[in-house]
Design a protein around this motif. Structure first.
Motif, short mmCIF file in Angstrom:
data_model
loop_
_atom_site.label_atom_id
_atom_site.label_comp_id
_atom_site.label_asym_id
_atom_site.label_seq_id
_atom_site.Cartn_x
_atom_site.Cartn_y
_atom_site.Cartn_z
N LEU A 46 0.66 -1.17 0.26
CA LEU A 46 -0.07 -0.04 0.01
C LEU A 46 0.90 1.05 0.00
CD1 LEU A 46 -2.66 1.72 0.37
CD2 LEU A 46 -2.76 1.03 2.65
N ILE A 47 1.88 1.46 0.91
CA ILE A 47 3.00 2.43 0.97
C ILE A 47 3.53 2.72 -0.50
CG2 ILE A 47 5.17 3.22 1.86
CD1 ILE A 47 4.16 2.25 4.68
N GLU A 48 3.92 1.50 -1.15
CA GLU A 48 4.66 1.58 -2.31
C GLU A 48 3.78 2.17 -3.49
OE1 GLU A 48 6.26 -2.26 -3.04
OE2 GLU A 48 8.05 -1.71 -1.76
N LYS A 49 2.51 1.50 -3.47
CA LYS A 49 1.40 1.98 -4.50
C LYS A 49 1.02 3.55 -4.43
CE LYS A 49 -1.50 1.19 -7.85
NZ LYS A 49 -0.99 1.51 -9.17
N ILE A 50 0.87 3.81 -3.17
CA ILE A 50 0.29 5.43 -2.90
C ILE A 50 1.54 6.23 -3.02
CG2 ILE A 50 0.77 5.53 -0.35
CD1 ILE A 50 -2.13 6.57 -0.07
N SER A 51 2.88 5.83 -2.86
CA SER A 51 3.82 6.69 -3.24
C SER A 51 3.97 6.92 -4.49
CB SER A 51 5.21 6.07 -2.36
OG SER A 51 5.50 5.02 -3.03
N VAL A 52 3.99 5.93 -5.32
CA VAL A 52 4.00 5.98 -6.94
C VAL A 52 2.86 6.74 -7.24
CG1 VAL A 52 3.97 4.71 -8.90
CG2 VAL A 52 5.69 3.89 -7.07
N ASP A 53 1.63 6.57 -7.20
CA ASP A 53 0.38 7.23 -7.45
C ASP A 53 0.44 8.98 -7.16
OD1 ASP A 53 -0.41 4.97 -8.60
OD2 ASP A 53 -2.18 4.72 -7.20
N GLN A 54 0.88 9.15 -5.98
CA GLN A 54 1.05 10.79 -5.67
C GLN A 54 2.08 10.85 -6.25
OE1 GLN A 54 -1.78 11.13 -3.57
NE2 GLN A 54 -0.26 12.62 -2.81
#
Length: 759
Positions: free
Chosen positions: A140-148
């Motif tokens: 989740l952290i990796e996905k949200i960091s890339v999306d942001q």
């Protein structure tokens, strides 16, 4: 932005304080990264503007784009972070101060992104992201960091999420971890730590600390709590933090949360929120399976697995890391029926069966010796396990989660020589090792090839096997290296005990292993990791075998007795750190001359036939759950023994002389209401009046009419000003001191106020 704030922020980017100067006409001279910057600073009705290189910027944009180069950081995040393919977001819950669901949501990533877009005012906001291992925190952290980062590059957001891994690194200071992530993982050398702090305060960077539970486990004297506390103090009631931790650590660290806020309670305004990720539901499983294009219809696949395992909530269907590997088997056209048959053999040791199934497929179908005319397996199944154990051993003793491919090949070479395998097999293993199903290349290592386990649970599994093999072969050198490096996690000790008790001589062998563990723990310092790790392993072995065991002279970690099922065990001259007895069956055991730092009686327990002798000491005992209205904690030795007797403890020859105090844990009505209010400060340094009214419900009238003024007069609570003239309250004394005040009050509110006034 005020000019003083602008000047303070810009100063943090200068190579040295002396390399910044202001001319009387508003010209700024700044030395940054060896380059002299000349800019014109103008105060306008719309705020501060900066003219630089013939371009007019507002102050914030100039700081973000030119000084901090956040566009470049966003690009580095998208290049360096690789979220799982076919990512699906789990559901989750926002838990309130009593750990009850306050809000439920079907998409945790979407919920966090929405919250990150709302910058807190006059408040530092800390989100704790919790779940069990393998349920998607890191993904989740990796996905949200890339999306942001992608949204930042498109100018759709002004906030970046910066992932900072704490796992496998003995950092006592978060600034080390932050700078290591910026410099090593993202190859981004443009921020000093002071600059980073200012950007967090401005709300343009949200650090996401992953693996915080490892800091908690590694730093027993509270450095992990102090590290977060120091960071919060530097933020001066601004900014947002995301901290990911395993559920078990968060649930057992109520006092740690209190210490975190106690360290900044008087100076800063901080609010702590907990977002708990759910295990995958059937709907999430089907969504993921559909994205993976599985050959079997997703509904049929889910039903088939659930029927075979006789459980539609089995971890193989609900834990993200296991679901992914299950789908791998299906999409690679493996023998799913055979794979599921293995999983169904042992409900308690399903993880071993799961890994065993993966390794068996690896050995039989993928690692094939092509050097001869007849195809055969390069390594046996057990040799696969042994080789992976040696890789996990190297990671553990070096305190890292990744090791260089050159080190891995050295481990392979030593392994091949020990097994007397041919050079042709050595070459083939070296060619295949970084493609092993349970290993992967580390995406964050830049141009240097480093290997990591595909998930932390696989590393823990093989570290457990490495320790078990060392103990079984009496390899004292390697056993000590493992035991003395760090505190072992539950998955490690579980696998060690499982391996040792699965041997043909498991019953008698476990007694000999416990004797050997006593030998290893002997002569160690009281705070030694070896003493504590040996104690944990002894308990695991005693629980798995029904014969009588004796344990002496060791330490036990937190919650060592929680959910235990042990009998016929004698423990002497040992130290138990804070532990709950929730859901424990401790039968016909004896504890002699043992010290218990804290016993938490917060659930059902069975102590039939168990005796604590006269030499046992109990520093404190707590009754009820942390946020329960009936929660009490006792320190007075006489009261502690009375409470223990009332809860079924047999306390040696003192049993009949201990007076019964049936009302020790009872409180009058006003005391209960006051404590409900005070415990709201476990998650926040300030609480709004409207929040108090909502949370106290029908009791808020009694509180505001009869209780609040007395808490203020006793210097426990003070009102503070806030934006919009909303009334808010701050707890003045550390929350850690409240329990002792309550105990000394005799459970009455008026005496509590009198004691607090004289405190």
């Amino acid at each position: 932005m005020l000019f003083d704030n602008f000047k303070r922020i810009v100063t943090t980017f200068a190579d040295e304080d002396s390399e910044m100067a202001w001319d009387g006409d508003g010209t700024l001279l700044l030395g940054i990264r060896g380059i002299e910057v000349v800019a014109k600073i103008m105060q306008t009705p719309n705020g501060i503007q900066v003219e630089h290189d013939d371009v007019l910027w507002n102050a914030e944009q100039w700081i973000w784009s030119y000084l901090a180069k956040l566009d470049r950081l966003a690009d580095r995040i998208t290049r360096s972070v690789s979220p799982p393919d076919h990512y699906v977001s789990p559901s989750g819950k926002l838990l309130d101060w009593e750990n009850q669901p306050e809000k439920e949501f079907s998409d945790a990533k979407q919920e966090l992104q929405k919250r990150f877009s709302q910058h807190p005012v006059d408040m530092t906001l800390i989100y704790f992201l919790t779940s069990d291992a393998g349920e998607g925190k890191t993904s989740l952290i990796e996905k949200i960091s890339v999306d942001q980062a992608e949204a930042f590059k498109r100018k759709d957001t002004q906030t970046l999420v910066l992932p900072v891994s704490l796992g496998g690194r003995p950092f006592l200071r978060l600034d080390d971890a932050v700078i290591a992530s910026l410099s090593n993982r993202f190859r981004f050398p443009f921020l000093y730590y002071d600059s980073f702090i200012e950007l967090v305060k401005m709300g343009v960077i949200i650090p996401a600390f992953d693996g915080y539970e490892e800091m908690l486990a590694e730093t027993k004297s509270g450095e992990a709590i102090s590290a977060i506390g120091d960071l919060v103090d530097q933020l001066s009631s601004n900014g947002t933090l995301l901290v990911a931790a395993r559920k078990a650590y968060f649930d057992s660290s109520f006092s740690s949360q209190s210490k975190l806020l106690d360290s900044v309670r008087r100076e800063q305004k901080v609010d702590v929120c907990r977002i708990a990720l759910d295990r995958w539901s059937r709907e999430v499983f089907l969504k993921y399976a559909k994205k993976r294009n599985v050959p079997t219809p997703p509904q049929e696949l889910h039903g088939k697995v659930a029927r075979k395992l006789k459980n539609d909530k089995h971890p193989v269907l609900t834990r993200a890391v296991l679901v992914r590997r299950l789908i791998d088997v299906v999409t690679e056209e493996g023998d799913l029926d055979k794979f599921l048959q293995r999983l169904g053999q042992s409900p308690t040791d399903y993880f071993f069966d799961f890994v065993e199934g993966i390794v068996e497929r690896e050995a039989r179908e993928k690692w094939i010796d092509t050097s001869g005319t007849k195809k055969s397996s390069l390594l046996t199944k057990d040799e696969h396990h042994e080789l992976l154990s040696q890789i996990a051993f190297e990671m553990w003793v070096n305190g890292v989660e990744t090791i260089g491919l050159d080190v891995v090949r050295l481990v392979v070479q030593i392994f091949v020589e020990e097994k007397n395998l041919t050079p042709a097999i050595l070459r083939q293993i070296n060619n295949r090792i970084n493609h092993h199903s349970l290993l992967r290349l580390d995406d964050s290592a830049g141009s240097i090839k480093r290997i990591r386990f595909d998930h932390e649970d696989f590393r823990a599994f093989y570290l457990g096997q490495a320790l078990a093999r060392a103990l079984d072969s009496r390899d004292e050198s390697n056993a000590r290296l493992i035991l003395d490096a760090h505190q072992l996690s539950n998955p490690v000790t579980n696998e060690t005990a499982r391996y040792l008790t699965s041997l043909d001589t498991s019953v008698l062998g476990s007694k000999k292993v416990i004797e050997y563990l006593h030998h290893l723990a002997g002569g160690q310092q009281p705070v030694s990791y070896i003493r504590e790790n040996c104690g944990t392993l002894m308990l695991e072995l005693a629980e798995r075998t029904a014969i009588t065991h004796s344990i002496t002279g060791v330490n036990f970690p937190e919650n060592a007795l929680e959910q235990r099922k042990i009998k016929n065990l004698n423990v002497s001259n040992s130290l138990f750190n804070s532990t709950s007895l929730s859901n424990s069956n401790i039968l016909n055991c004896t504890f002699e001359n043992c010290r218990f730092v804290e016993l938490a009686l917060n659930g059902k327990h069975n102590l039939d036939g168990t005796v604590f002798d006269d030499e046992c000491s109990f520093d404190s005992v707590s009754v009820g759950n942390d946020f329960d209205g009936e929660y009490r904690k006792f320190f007075n030795p006489n009261k502690v023994k009375a409470v223990l007797k009332n809860h079924g403890f047999i306390l040696g020859s003192q049993q009949n002389s201990i007076s019964e105090h049936s009302d020790l844990t009872k409180m009058d009505k006003n005391m209960k209401i006051a404590l409900r209010f005070i415990r709201m400060f476990a998650r926040s340094t300030v609480v709004a009046e409207n929040t108090v009214r909502t949370r106290l419900g029908t009791q808020h009238g009694v509180f505001f009419n009869n209780i609040l003024s007395k808490l203020q007069k006793a210097d426990l609570i003070e009102p503070i000003s806030s934006p919009g003239n909303r009334r808010r309250y701050r707890l003045i004394v550390p929350l850690s001191e409240i329990d002792e005040l309550v105990e000394n009050s005799g459970s009455t509110f008026e005496q509590f106020i009198a004691n607090a006034s004289n405190h």
